[in-house]
Design an enzyme around this catalytic site. Structure first.
Site, PDB file in Angstrom:
ATOM      1  N   LYS A  14       0.825  -1.211   0.000  1.00  0.00           N
ATOM      2  CA  LYS A  14       0.000   0.000   0.000  1.00  0.00           C
ATOM      3  C   LYS A  14       0.860   1.263   0.000  1.00  0.00           C
ATOM      4  CE  LYS A  14      -2.312  -1.068   3.805  1.00  0.00           C
ATOM      5  NZ  LYS A  14      -1.814  -2.405   4.200  1.00  0.00           N
ATOM      6  N   ARG A  89      -9.770   0.962   8.690  1.00  0.00           N
ATOM      7  CA  ARG A  89      -9.477  -0.439   8.971  1.00  0.00           C
ATOM      8  C   ARG A  89     -10.618  -1.119   9.711  1.00  0.00           C
ATOM      9  NH1 ARG A  89      -3.371   0.235   8.856  1.00  0.00           N
ATOM     10  NH2 ARG A  89      -2.545  -1.854   8.914  1.00  0.00           N
ATOM     11  N   ARG A 128      11.148  -6.824   5.265  1.00  0.00           N
ATOM     12  CA  ARG A 128      11.058  -5.388   5.540  1.00  0.00           C
ATOM     13  C   ARG A 128      11.559  -5.088   6.957  1.00  0.00           C
ATOM     14  NH1 ARG A 128       5.274  -2.423   4.897  1.00  0.00           N
ATOM     15  NH2 ARG A 128       4.873  -3.220   6.978  1.00  0.00           N
ATOM     16  N   ARG A 146      -1.492  -9.394  13.305  1.00  0.00           N
ATOM     17  CA  ARG A 146      -1.970  -8.329  12.413  1.00  0.00           C
ATOM     18  C   ARG A 146      -2.870  -8.911  11.331  1.00  0.00           C
ATOM     19  NH1 ARG A 146       3.736  -6.167  11.286  1.00  0.00           N
ATOM     20  NH2 ARG A 146       2.910  -4.843   9.634  1.00  0.00           N
TER      21      ARG A 146
END
Ligand code: ADP
Length: 193
Positions: A14, A89, A128, A146
């Site tokens: 994103k 969200r 990452r 998550r």
């Protein structure tokens, strides 16, 4: 006003695609993850409180995030439109966003969903974590949590926007540039209206 939501699970790309889209369409980028991390770095009370949730891979409470977005929007009255990245969200966040935009006689124009399977996402996030130093990307249990939050609280938004005819899904695996062009094709359909 053209308002875009870039939608998808953690690690879907994103942020990367938002950067490219905002350069092409001259929109203002708002990433709630970035705003929360900035609060934390500044050592604010909000940042410290939010970090308790972020470090466990849980969503930060709606009222905190909604307040932050409301401030951001009212501080950028000149914006020709926004890219919302990592927001909304939850369903309450989505309805709060609709209400905020209504004040500008505007709404969400398009929701672009980046679709990536979970195994690929875990690989990307762990990678990452090595370069970004983000603690929530370094622990597989936090990452899995998550995803649980995403499945339970965020994924229902897909149906919410599909019912309004605003959702377009794009496969988020492959070359960054190729995915970008697929997203642009969806954007251009909306712009041509
Ligand atoms: P990612 O999409 O890779 O998980 P983000 O930077 O968007 O990364 O978000 C990092 C964390 O910040 C989330 O796991 C969550 O704890 C918190 N967060 C970000 N945006 C929101 C939001 N809209 N509502 C609640 N919590 C959020």
């Amino acid at each position: 006003m053209l308002n875009l939501i870039i939608f998808g699970p953690p690690g879907a790309g994103k942020g990367t695609q938002s950067e490219k889209l905002l350069a092409k369409y001259h929109l203002k980028h708002i990433s709630t993850g970035d705003l929360l991390r900035a609060e934390r770095s500044a050592g604010t009370e909000l940042g410290n409180k939010a970090n308790e949730y972020i470090s466990k891979g849980e969503l930060v409470p709606d009222e905190v995030v909604i307040g932050m977005v409301r401030n951001f929007i009212s501080n950028h009255p000149e914006a020709p439109g926004f890219i919302f990245d990592g927001f909304p969200r939850t369903l309450p966040q989505a309805t709060a966003l609709d209400n905020m935009l209504l004040e500008f006689n505007a709404g969400i124009s398009l929701v672009l969903g980046l679709e990536v399977d979970e195994d690929e996402l875990v690989k990307r996030l762990l990678l990452r974590g090595i370069t970004s130093g983000r603690a929530d990307d370094q622990n597989e249990e936090t990452i899995r949590n998550r995803f649980r939050e995403y499945q339970n609280k965020t994924l229902p938004l897909q149906a919410f926007y599909k019912e309004q005819g605003k959702y377009s899904g794009v496969r988020g695996i492959g070359e960054v540039e190729a995915i970008f062009w697929d997203l642009c094709a969806e954007m251009d359909k909306v712009k041509k209206g």
